[in-house]
Every structure is written in structure tokens, then in C-alpha cells.
Design a protein around this motif. Sequence first.
Motif, short mmCIF file in Angstrom:
data_model
loop_
_atom_site.label_atom_id
_atom_site.label_comp_id
_atom_site.label_asym_id
_atom_site.label_seq_id
_atom_site.Cartn_x
_atom_site.Cartn_y
_atom_site.Cartn_z
N THR A 6 0.81 -1.21 -0.02
CA THR A 6 0.06 -0.09 0.01
C THR A 6 0.74 1.23 0.02
OG1 THR A 6 -0.05 -0.27 2.35
CG2 THR A 6 -2.09 -1.13 1.09
N GLY A 7 2.03 1.17 0.79
CA GLY A 7 2.89 2.23 0.64
C GLY A 7 3.32 2.67 -0.64
N GLU A 8 3.46 1.66 -1.43
CA GLU A 8 4.20 1.78 -3.10
C GLU A 8 3.03 2.22 -3.86
OE1 GLU A 8 5.62 -0.84 -7.00
OE2 GLU A 8 5.04 -2.03 -5.00
N LEU A 9 1.69 1.75 -3.75
CA LEU A 9 0.63 2.09 -4.30
C LEU A 9 0.35 3.47 -4.14
CD1 LEU A 9 -1.80 -1.04 -3.94
CD2 LEU A 9 -0.14 -0.45 -6.10
N LEU A 10 0.48 3.89 -2.69
CA LEU A 10 0.18 5.37 -2.60
C LEU A 10 1.13 6.26 -3.25
CD1 LEU A 10 -1.52 7.58 -0.97
CD2 LEU A 10 -0.15 7.07 1.10
N ALA A 11 2.32 6.02 -3.02
CA ALA A 11 3.43 6.60 -3.75
C ALA A 11 3.26 6.89 -5.22
CB ALA A 11 4.87 6.13 -3.34
N LEU A 12 2.77 5.88 -5.74
CA LEU A 12 2.68 6.00 -7.06
C LEU A 12 1.28 6.85 -7.67
CD1 LEU A 12 3.33 2.37 -8.25
CD2 LEU A 12 4.75 4.34 -8.67
N ALA A 13 0.22 6.73 -7.06
CA ALA A 13 -0.98 7.39 -6.91
C ALA A 13 -0.73 8.83 -6.96
CB ALA A 13 -1.98 6.66 -6.18
N LEU A 14 -0.06 9.19 -5.93
CA LEU A 14 -0.01 10.66 -5.38
C LEU A 14 0.88 11.46 -6.59
CD1 LEU A 14 0.87 10.52 -1.92
CD2 LEU A 14 -0.87 11.84 -2.80
#
Length: 266
Positions: A6-14
Motif C-alpha cells: 500500500t505504501g508503494e501504491l500510495l506513492a505511485l498514485a500521488l
Amino acid sequence: MTDALTGELLALALEAARRAGALLRDGRPDDLAVAATKSSPIDVVTEMDIAAEKLITGYLAEHRPDDGFLGEEGASTAGSSGVRWVIDPLDGTVNYLYGLPTWAVSIAAERDGETLVGVVEAPMRRETFRAVLGGGAFLGDRPLRCRPAPPLEQALVSTGFNYVTTVRAHQAEVAQRLIPQLRDIRRGGSAAIDLCDVAAGRLDGYYERGLHPWDLAAGDLIAREAGARTGGRPGTGPGFDLTVAASPGVFEPLQELLEGYGAWHD
């Protein structure tokens, strides 16, 4: 709580939302609203919409090539990782056309049908909303909480209207019946931002019929993580028939009125 995925997904989404927001903000012609009744501005908005989606999907696919996509402008791939990105590259297109600031880029990441991450970037408001499942909702670095629930007659509620005349006429009838029961009604023009404004305590509630997954995926998670309740008709989740989001004490009486007024059908 944020794990590695989720940390990776959040960073990519941002980052994807930031880039798309900058493209839309900086690429909008200054005179776009001047000929707002002609066909050419619509074409420009459509071109910007498609360009923003291509930017987002291209960036995400570069970093996670096995993920799936569902986008308003046609991106639809199953993927093989179990993760799917749900994307609205420009939510609030009429606002964008007219030069109003209430438009946003909305990106959510699902795994096995459950939304893990949601980001709503509102460039003209200089606001970035984000949430991770179980990790709370934030505006920038500020934690969000929905408003303490007032009595329904003191609730400020937002809604949206369809652009098909016959559908909009029924939605107007529902709003007309609802207004005397509330403090007032607002119509912002972006479902994603309305959901985030519930999360931020700027609205007591929001409802709309006709939303697609890309309209609500990110904003729904942000609202829930800020303590709001979300759903559709009683006993169902938010979706095309009806989406409702509100402070916990406002949610049920608002949902009950909407059910009785037939807000879930055209």
C-alpha cells in the motif's frame, strides 16, 4: 496502517495524480471558457481528459506492468497481479471547461475488489486528499475527520445532477422535496471533491445517482477513512443507483429520505 504494497501504491498514485493535475492545469487554454457554447472547447476538454489518462496509465504501467486498469476514458485491462487502478483523469469536466476551480484527478488502487488506496488531486484548490485502508484520511499532512453530526434539519448536503434532461428533471424533484428537510443543498460539480469535502468536514453529507466506479472509488475510501459512512440504497454499497456519504448521525436519516423520494431511479 501501511504495508509495503500500500505504501508503494500510495506513492505511485500521488505522483501520477500530481503529474496529471499539472498537465491539466498548465495545458488548459486561457480562452477555453470564451466559446463555451461551441463544439471546439468540448473537443479540447476531451483531448485533455484523454491525455491525462494516458499519462496516468503510462506512468503506473511503467512501475507496475502487471496491474489492471479501469478508466473513464477507456482504459480497461485485467492485469495479473490482483491490483487494479480505477482512474478518473478529470472529474468535473464542465467546471474545467468554464474555468471553475472544482475539478480533480481521482486515482484509486484496488486489490481483489477492495480499495486499498485513494488519491484525489484538486490542482486549482492546491489540495491533495489521500487515504490508505485502515490508515486514515489526510489533506496534505493534516488528518481528516468528518463533522460531528448535526440534526438533519441543520445539515449541509451536496448533490449532483445528470446531463440528460429527463433524468435531471427527476433529480430536481428529489432535491426540491429534500431542501425543506435540510439547512441547504450545494452542487459542486465534482463527485470526487464532494466526497473529500465530506471527509474534511466541509459538508455534512453528499448524495448522487449515476456515479461510475471511477467517480467514487478514491473519494469513497477517503470519506470512510475520515469517519463518514457511505452506502447506496439501504443495505447496499455506493454505486450507480445511488451513492450516499455523510457523518454517521446524518447518514441514516438522509438515506431514508432519499429512498422514500425515489432518488435511486430516473
